[in-house]
Scaffold this active site. Structure first.
Site, PDB file in Angstrom:
ATOM      1  CB  CYS A 128      39.254  51.450  35.965  1.00  0.00           C
ATOM      2  SG  CYS A 128      39.070  50.026  37.047  1.00  0.00           S
ATOM      3  CG  HIS A 132      42.423  50.878  33.797  1.00  0.00           C
ATOM      4  ND1 HIS A 132      42.949  51.173  35.039  1.00  0.00           N
ATOM      5  CD2 HIS A 132      41.652  49.766  33.966  1.00  0.00           C
ATOM      6  CE1 HIS A 132      42.499  50.290  35.909  1.00  0.00           C
ATOM      7  NE2 HIS A 132      41.724  49.428  35.287  1.00  0.00           N
ATOM      8  CG  ASN A 157      43.288  47.324  38.023  1.00  0.00           C
ATOM      9  OD1 ASN A 157      43.109  48.511  38.292  1.00  0.00           O
ATOM     10  ND2 ASN A 157      42.397  46.608  37.361  1.00  0.00           N
TER      11      ASN A 157
HETATM   12  C1  LIG Z   1      41.019  38.317  34.391  1.00  0.00           C
HETATM   13  C2  LIG Z   1      41.862  37.880  33.212  1.00  0.00           C
HETATM   14  C3  LIG Z   1      43.321  38.107  33.507  1.00  0.00           C
HETATM   15  C4  LIG Z   1      41.661  36.366  33.010  1.00  0.00           C
HETATM   16  O1  LIG Z   1      42.443  35.959  31.924  1.00  0.00           O
HETATM   17  P1  LIG Z   1      41.800  35.127  30.714  1.00  0.00           P
HETATM   18  O2  LIG Z   1      42.895  34.851  29.798  1.00  0.00           O
HETATM   19  O3  LIG Z   1      40.622  35.894  30.207  1.00  0.00           O
HETATM   20  O4  LIG Z   1      41.368  33.831  31.448  1.00  0.00           O
HETATM   21  P2  LIG Z   1      39.989  32.985  31.297  1.00  0.00           P
HETATM   22  O5  LIG Z   1      39.007  33.491  32.288  1.00  0.00           O
HETATM   23  O6  LIG Z   1      39.604  32.925  29.842  1.00  0.00           O
HETATM   24  O7  LIG Z   1      40.497  31.582  31.748  1.00  0.00           O
HETATM   25  C5  LIG Z   1      41.480  30.825  31.007  1.00  0.00           C
HETATM   26  C6  LIG Z   1      41.885  29.610  31.812  1.00  0.00           C
HETATM   27  O8  LIG Z   1      42.628  30.011  32.983  1.00  0.00           O
HETATM   28  C7  LIG Z   1      41.960  29.575  34.173  1.00  0.00           C
HETATM   29  N1  LIG Z   1      42.044  30.678  35.139  1.00  0.00           N
HETATM   30  C8  LIG Z   1      41.189  31.741  35.280  1.00  0.00           C
HETATM   31  N2  LIG Z   1      41.639  32.565  36.239  1.00  0.00           N
HETATM   32  C9  LIG Z   1      42.775  32.029  36.716  1.00  0.00           C
HETATM   33  C10 LIG Z   1      43.701  32.415  37.690  1.00  0.00           C
HETATM   34  N3  LIG Z   1      43.554  33.569  38.388  1.00  0.00           N
HETATM   35  N4  LIG Z   1      44.776  31.634  37.895  1.00  0.00           N
HETATM   36  C11 LIG Z   1      44.944  30.474  37.207  1.00  0.00           C
HETATM   37  N5  LIG Z   1      44.099  30.045  36.266  1.00  0.00           N
HETATM   38  C12 LIG Z   1      43.034  30.825  36.011  1.00  0.00           C
HETATM   39  C13 LIG Z   1      40.537  29.294  33.776  1.00  0.00           C
HETATM   40  O9  LIG Z   1      39.963  28.333  34.612  1.00  0.00           O
HETATM   41  C14 LIG Z   1      40.712  28.803  32.357  1.00  0.00           C
HETATM   42  O10 LIG Z   1      41.126  27.464  32.396  1.00  0.00           O
HETATM   43  P3  LIG Z   1      40.632  26.423  31.248  1.00  0.00           P
HETATM   44  O11 LIG Z   1      41.243  26.944  29.976  1.00  0.00           O
HETATM   45  O12 LIG Z   1      41.199  25.146  31.728  1.00  0.00           O
HETATM   46  O13 LIG Z   1      39.141  26.512  31.264  1.00  0.00           O
HETATM   47  C15 LIG Z   1      41.457  38.633  31.949  1.00  0.00           C
HETATM   48  O14 LIG Z   1      40.216  38.201  31.504  1.00  0.00           O
HETATM   49  C16 LIG Z   1      41.391  40.123  32.084  1.00  0.00           C
HETATM   50  O15 LIG Z   1      42.385  40.771  32.331  1.00  0.00           O
HETATM   51  N6  LIG Z   1      40.196  40.735  31.843  1.00  0.00           N
HETATM   52  C17 LIG Z   1      39.983  42.159  31.748  1.00  0.00           C
HETATM   53  C18 LIG Z   1      40.396  42.920  32.975  1.00  0.00           C
HETATM   54  C19 LIG Z   1      40.010  44.366  32.845  1.00  0.00           C
HETATM   55  O16 LIG Z   1      40.273  45.009  31.868  1.00  0.00           O
HETATM   56  N7  LIG Z   1      39.352  44.870  33.833  1.00  0.00           N
HETATM   57  C20 LIG Z   1      38.915  46.250  33.759  1.00  0.00           C
HETATM   58  C21 LIG Z   1      38.167  46.596  34.944  1.00  0.00           C
HETATM   59  S1  LIG Z   1      39.293  46.795  36.289  1.00  0.00           S
END
Ligand SMILES: CC(C)(COP(=O)(O)OP(=O)(O)OC[C@H]1O[C@@H](n2cnc3c(N)ncnc32)[C@H](O)[C@@H]1OP(=O)(O)O)[C@@H](O)C(=O)NCCC(=O)NCCS
Length: 333
Positions: free
Chosen positions: A123, A258, A289
């Site tokens: 990215c 990004h 993305n």
């Molecule tokens: C991927 C992303 C959207 C996940 O969001 P998050 O808020 O971190 O979510 P978490 O992994 O902490 O999970 C929170 C809850 O949602 C749930 N969950 C995770 N992914 C899920 C999905 N796709 N749909 C529904 N629920 C989901 C989890 O099980 C968790 O449930 P719980 O609270 O009951 O345990 C986020 O972490 C993100 O954007 N990360 C960075 C991405 C990035 O910058 N990438 C750069 C490289 S391309």
């Protein structure tokens, strides 16, 4: 006595002359992809700001998208393609490892015999490409350079993966970089941290797939760890980029991070103290993305929706698998 080498002609500054864009043909709403990951439209909107993502037809490739974007950028720049000295394509999703996508795109846009190569900085790839184009032109290694971030990520997703697949999309954005009388690309702040390689990347190798030891390799990430890295370390990189460019947040016309997650974009804006006057790219909401494609696609869209931004300063920062990152301030074409 050894003969002295002739000094290469150099130029003092570069700028982006024009941009181009190509998005996957199909708009895919959240509701179409939530089933296999037991998610919901509401969860995705709340956690990421995403409403739709664009995905390409089967026959469309990263090379098709790159060619379309590069053609538009070259036409808008109004340069003779024969004067292009380098074509750089940032991509992680060209399914054929060699020849490079860049060599094929260079030929397709009439830029032969330009130097052509692909670069893999995920990215951050487009910002790496801009850094290289700027350096190549200043060093006299090319008169004009075409930089493209191009991805067909839908080929490397797993519809049942909750970690990243639902965020990913297909598209390409291109820029023509050329000589300038005044600085148009600031000093790039870039780097890597391979000790965190396991946080984002492919879940298997092609040889494991060949040997039947793993299904088709697809992308995965440890979302929360990448999120924390982005809103702490990457905010520091963004701040340093402004400092090294000798400008304040209020001097910016636009901010194009990004397009990974709307919440990360909001957090950047807050921590950097961006005033209301700075237009912030939010292409993530409908494009998704597109990894290396995301910054040039988002910039191209900003320029279409806000033509008054032309000539203004834009802070762009890419970060992702590696981990790697790169940021610079550019004068918008
Ligand atoms: C991927 C992303 C959207 C996940 O969001 P998050 O808020 O971190 O979510 P978490 O992994 O902490 O999970 C929170 C809850 O949602 C749930 N969950 C995770 N992914 C899920 C999905 N796709 N749909 C529904 N629920 C989901 C989890 O099980 C968790 O449930 P719980 O609270 O009951 O345990 C986020 O972490 C993100 O954007 N990360 C960075 C991405 C990035 O910058 N990438 C750069 C490289 S391309």
């Amino acid at each position: 006595m050894t003969a002295a080498l002739r000094e290469a002609p150099t130029v003092a500054h570069t700028r982006i002359l024009a941009m181009g864009a190509a998005r996957g043909e199909n708009v895919v709403p959240n509701d179409d992809i939530v089933g296999p990951i037991d998610s919901s439209d509401e969860w995705i909107r709340q956690r990421t700001g995403m409403i739709t993502r664009v995905r390409a037809n089967k026959e469309t490739t990263a090379i098709t998208l790159a060619t379309e974007a590069a053609r538009e950028a070259v036409a808008k720049a109004g340069i003779d393609p024969a004067e292009i000295g380098a074509v750089l394509i940032a991509t992680i999703s060209n399914p054929k490892q060699t020849p490079s996508a860049a060599a094929i795109v260079a030929d397709a846009i009439g830029a032969t015999p330009a130097a052509a190569y692909d670069l893999n900085a995920a990215c951050a790839g487009y910002c790496y490409g801009i850094a290289q184009a700027d350096a190549l032109i200043r060093a006299g290694a090319a008169k004009y350079a075409v930089v493209v971030g191009a991805e067909k990520l839908s080929d490397i997703i797993d519809p049942t993966d909750r970690s990243i697949s639902f965020l990913l999309a297909d598209g390409a954005g291109a820029a023509v970089v050329g000589p300038s009388d005044v600085p148009g690309v600031s000093a790039t702040q870039w780097g890597s941290d391979g000790s965190k390689a396991a946080l984002v990347g492919m879940n298997a190798t092609l040889t494991e797939f060949r040997d039947g030891e793993h299904e088709w390799p697809t992308l995965r990430q440890e979302g929360p760890s990448v999120y924390r890295w982005a809103v702490t370390d990457m905010v520091k990189v963004a701040r340093k980029t402004l400092e090294e460019a000798g400008i304040e947040p209020a001097d910016l016309a636009a901010f194009v991070p990004h397009q990974a997650n709307g919440r990360i974009i909001d957090e950047f804006a807050k921590q950097l103290g961006l005033p209301e006057s700075v237009v912030i790219a939010r292409d993530i909401e409908t494009t998704g993305n597109t990894s290396a494609g995301s910054i040039p696609l988002a910039t191209h869209r900003l320029l279409e929706e806000h033509p008054e931004l032309s000539g203004g300063l834009s802070l762009q920062i890419g970060f992702g698998a590696g981990l790697v990152y790169a940021a610079q301030v550019v004068v918008l074409p």
